[in-house]
Enzyme design. Structure first.
Site, PDB file in Angstrom:
ATOM      1  N   CYS A 100     -66.531 -52.543 -10.789  1.00 53.87           N
ATOM      2  CA  CYS A 100     -67.663 -53.402 -10.338  1.00 53.87           C
ATOM      3  C   CYS A 100     -68.595 -53.578 -11.397  1.00 53.87           C
ATOM      4  O   CYS A 100     -68.568 -52.824 -12.598  1.00 53.87           O
ATOM      5  CB  CYS A 100     -68.079 -52.636  -8.947  1.00 53.87           C
ATOM      6  SG  CYS A 100     -67.073 -52.506  -7.672  1.00 53.87           S
TER       7      CYS A 100
ATOM      8  N   ASP B 248     -51.119 -60.344 -25.759  1.00 54.64           N
ATOM      9  CA  ASP B 248     -52.065 -59.870 -24.425  1.00 54.64           C
ATOM     10  C   ASP B 248     -52.945 -58.567 -24.573  1.00 54.64           C
ATOM     11  O   ASP B 248     -52.454 -57.674 -25.712  1.00 54.64           O
ATOM     12  CB  ASP B 248     -51.177 -59.589 -23.313  1.00 54.64           C
ATOM     13  CG  ASP B 248     -52.001 -60.047 -22.208  1.00 54.64           C
ATOM     14  OD1 ASP B 248     -53.011 -60.274 -22.079  1.00 54.64           O
ATOM     15  OD2 ASP B 248     -51.275 -60.435 -20.869  1.00 54.64           O
ATOM     16  N   ASP B 249     -54.056 -58.410 -23.968  1.00 52.45           N
ATOM     17  CA  ASP B 249     -54.599 -57.374 -24.341  1.00 52.45           C
ATOM     18  C   ASP B 249     -53.952 -55.945 -23.576  1.00 52.45           C
ATOM     19  O   ASP B 249     -54.223 -54.901 -24.113  1.00 52.45           O
ATOM     20  CB  ASP B 249     -56.244 -57.293 -23.403  1.00 52.45           C
ATOM     21  CG  ASP B 249     -55.901 -57.952 -21.965  1.00 52.45           C
ATOM     22  OD1 ASP B 249     -55.512 -56.936 -21.103  1.00 52.45           O
ATOM     23  OD2 ASP B 249     -56.197 -58.883 -21.742  1.00 52.45           O
TER      24      ASP B 249
ATOM     25  N   THR C 278     -59.104 -62.574 -23.276  1.00 49.33           N
ATOM     26  CA  THR C 278     -59.555 -60.807 -23.946  1.00 49.33           C
ATOM     27  C   THR C 278     -58.775 -60.648 -24.956  1.00 49.33           C
ATOM     28  O   THR C 278     -59.191 -59.638 -25.787  1.00 49.33           O
ATOM     29  CB  THR C 278     -59.201 -59.690 -22.833  1.00 49.33           C
ATOM     30  OG1 THR C 278     -59.708 -60.422 -21.470  1.00 49.33           O
ATOM     31  CG2 THR C 278     -60.197 -58.743 -22.869  1.00 49.33           C
TER      32      THR C 278
ATOM     33  N   ASN D  44     -70.543 -48.347  -9.159  1.00 47.19           N
ATOM     34  CA  ASN D  44     -69.289 -48.603  -9.905  1.00 47.19           C
ATOM     35  C   ASN D  44     -68.488 -47.393 -10.169  1.00 47.19           C
ATOM     36  O   ASN D  44     -68.713 -46.419 -10.843  1.00 47.19           O
ATOM     37  CB  ASN D  44     -69.629 -49.299 -11.161  1.00 47.19           C
ATOM     38  CG  ASN D  44     -68.428 -49.468 -12.105  1.00 47.19           C
ATOM     39  OD1 ASN D  44     -67.217 -50.058 -11.781  1.00 47.19           O
ATOM     40  ND2 ASN D  44     -68.550 -49.444 -13.403  1.00 47.19           N
ATOM     41  N   GLY D  45     -67.112 -47.277  -9.817  1.00 48.03           N
ATOM     42  CA  GLY D  45     -66.300 -46.284  -9.935  1.00 48.03           C
ATOM     43  C   GLY D  45     -65.404 -45.981  -8.814  1.00 48.03           C
ATOM     44  O   GLY D  45     -65.342 -46.832  -7.941  1.00 48.03           O
TER      45      GLY D  45
ATOM     46  N   TYR E  76     -60.026 -54.116 -21.922  1.00 48.84           N
ATOM     47  CA  TYR E  76     -60.061 -55.531 -20.791  1.00 48.84           C
ATOM     48  C   TYR E  76     -61.133 -55.694 -20.387  1.00 48.84           C
ATOM     49  O   TYR E  76     -61.602 -56.975 -20.127  1.00 48.84           O
ATOM     50  CB  TYR E  76     -58.882 -55.312 -19.992  1.00 48.84           C
ATOM     51  CG  TYR E  76     -58.801 -56.205 -18.814  1.00 48.84           C
ATOM     52  CD1 TYR E  76     -58.178 -57.421 -18.974  1.00 48.84           C
ATOM     53  CD2 TYR E  76     -59.292 -56.176 -17.614  1.00 48.84           C
ATOM     54  CE1 TYR E  76     -58.019 -58.602 -18.185  1.00 48.84           C
ATOM     55  CE2 TYR E  76     -59.213 -56.985 -16.615  1.00 48.84           C
ATOM     56  CZ  TYR E  76     -58.465 -58.193 -16.837  1.00 48.84           C
ATOM     57  OH  TYR E  76     -58.478 -59.235 -15.956  1.00 48.84           O
TER      58      TYR E  76
ATOM     59  N   GLY F 120     -66.143 -58.295 -10.973  1.00 48.05           N
ATOM     60  CA  GLY F 120     -65.951 -58.206  -9.672  1.00 48.05           C
ATOM     61  C   GLY F 120     -66.083 -59.549  -9.067  1.00 48.05           C
ATOM     62  O   GLY F 120     -67.357 -60.177  -9.251  1.00 48.05           O
TER      63      GLY F 120
END
Length: 527
Positions: free
Chosen positions: A2, A401-402, A339, A101-102, A293, A28
């Site tokens: 988030c 790709d990342d 990314t 966040n987490g 990412y 998010g």
């Protein structure tokens, strides 16, 4: 994952919170919310959707107050309904709004204790509401409302909560409180904006320093003296905290530093700043997947440029490709946007081949990694990307790709490259194989849904349909992110290594699978 932001300003902050959330929207896209403090009244608006969809002019006009917090969310555990949107609010003690966040890894035990011991009810499946009630109980136990009491309350949260978390909360009558888990897994950055110089004020006048707050029984740590209160020169210092420094940049705040692991930050309604580290010393292990990412390339996390870290990932991966295939037949390097661009450009430089853009991205489709279900992710890839055939036709193409998580996107993109006329399709991942779930707030659900879990690289290569698959080595990834300024820096690399810095209780992964797997999410949605 988030995005969170908090501002203690000199005037109404709702517009700034809105702008900050739009910059953090990549973290998010499921829901968004803003809460502000207007005197002793809380103003709150939240809902499902993008920031621009949740907030209209009437909603913004109601969000008055010069202290506020904001949140943009995507679901990990729990349901995906509108009742999960943040910030959450409790009216006791004082009135507290919180955004997080987490992910907590002891949520079930905490939920029981909050109800049975703290006598508080939790209405949703969100660990953020549990965390809010833990903080509220700890603050109530202090018996007073002050910066020192809030810092001691954060100390209590660190004692009781386990996992990765960064938090901003607003306490009515006090101001803004922010803190970060003792391992520093989830990012949180502190910024400052000085008031414009007043007429007749001495040039460069700064608020005078006071004394640092040291909560009783707190471990010795670095304290910062209260500062920023109004001065004779007029105006006041404004403070902000956010998940990424880019949110501070666009709002004109100067990045001061990262909030330290286990640190509590209290910004009074008068603009004064108080901080103290209130958790036992542990190794700082920021999440390496932020650099791979999630974070924007123009962000700084732990004094490391995300952009430069990704460039170094490309250098080390390019060097590995040369070691494995010094006589490679690669004609062109093409990034899978967005990314991987920094890494892909450096790979092309190392290999001495062309770098080309071969995919056009529809920017009105969200990030497929955070789509709520596998079926939706499959449908979104074709809507999201379209090839430029002339960059693929009759060429040996190295796609970059990342990372490769579920493999759904990679499988389809490899086929798109073939359909566009590529003779051979090689695939390089700037990150190692993702073999284990992330339990600190990133939606890497059950291990069985990860394409690399239980498979060799040769088996993954066959499953994805590419002619050659090459992964970054973990040691190279960690060295690339740390860079020359922070050699030997430790990170949370658990999704690659399976080593969890907080430890994991028996049965935890089984419970996570029940909550986070695509099948579990479909059942909750009634699909």
């Amino acid at each position: 994952m988030c995005g969170i932001i908090g501002i203690a300003g000199a005037s109404d902050v709702a517009a700034a919170l809105y702008d900050g959330l739009t910059v953090l929207q990549h973290r998010g896209q499921d829901a968004a919310g803003i809460a502000t403090m207007d005197g002793h009244r809380l103003r709150l608006h939240k809902g499902n959707g993008l920031v621009k969809e949740v907030f209209d002019a009437p909603a913004m006009e109601l969000l008055t107050g010069r202290v506020g917090i904001g949140h943009c969310r995507y679901p990990t555990a729990g349901s995906e309904g509108s009742d999960e949107a943040q910030p959450f609010y409790v009216n006791s003690p004082y009135g507290i709004a919180l955004a997080h966040n987490g992910n907590l890894i002891n949520t079930d035990a905490l939920r029981r204790l909050v109800f049975e011991q703290d006598r508080r009810n939790v209405n949703t499946e969100s660990d953020s509401e549990v965390l809010l009630n833990v903080f509220a109980h700890e603050l109530q136990a202090q018996g007073e409302l002050s910066p020192a009491a809030a810092i001691r309350a954060v100390q209590g949260v660190h004692r009781r909560c386990a996992g990765g978390y960064a938090v901003v909360c607003m306490v009515m009558g006090l101001g803004l409180v922010a803190f970060r888990d003792p391992n520093g897994i989830r990012p949180l950055v502190l910024g400052k904006r000085e008031p414009p110089a007043s007429v007749g004020a001495p040039s460069g006048a700064m608020p005078s320093a006071g004394t640092a707050i040291a909560p009783e029984g707190a471990p010795t740590g670095k304290g910062i003296a209260p500062e920023g209160a109004p001065t004779e020169a007029g105006g006041r210092t404004e403070w902000a905290v956010a998940s990424e420094s880019v949110a501070l940049d666009v709002l004109g705040f100067v990045r001061e530093r990262d909030v330290l692991p286990g640190e509590a930050v209290v910004i009074g309604d008068d603009g004064s700043l108080h901080t103290q580290v209130v958790a036992e010393a542990r190794p700082s292990t920021p999440c390496i997947f932020e650099y791979v990412y999630f974070a924007r390339p123009d962000s700084m996390i732990e004094n490391i440029s995300v952009h430069k870290a990704r460039m170094r990932m490309g250098v080390t991966l390019g060097q590995k490709i040369l070691r494995l295939r010094p006589d490679h037949d690669i004609d062109v390097v093409i990034p899978i946007p967005d990314t991987s661009r920094d890494a892909a450009l450096e790979i092309a430089n190392v290999l001495g081949v062309k770098y080309r853009e071969g995919f056009v991205k529809n920017r009105y489709v969200g990030r497929t990694f955070i789509m709520p279900g596998q079926g939706e992710r499959r449908r979104s890839v074709r809507r999201k990307l379209n090839t430029i055939p002339l960059e693929f036709r009759n060429r040996v193409v190295l796609l970059v790709d990342d990372s490769i998580v579920r493999g759904t996107t990679s499988q389809q993109i490899v086929q798109m490259a073939r359909d566009a006329g590529a003779r051979k399709v090689y695939l390089a991942s700037a990150a190692p194989p993702v073999r284990y779930p992330n339990i600190y707030g990133i939606d890497m659900p059950s291990a069985e849904e990860l394409v690399a879990h239980g498979r060799s690289e040769e088996e993954i290569e066959k499953l994805l349909g590419c002619d050659w698959l090459v992964y970054q080595d973990l040691a190279d990834l960690e060295a690339a992110v740390a860079g020359p300024k922070f050699p030997g820096r430790q990170f949370d690399s658990s999704c690659f290594s399976g080593e969890y810095v907080t430890g994991v209780e028996p049965g935890y992964f089984e419970r996570v699978q029940q909550l986070r797997s695509d099948d579990a999410k479909r059942k909750r949605r009634g699909a």
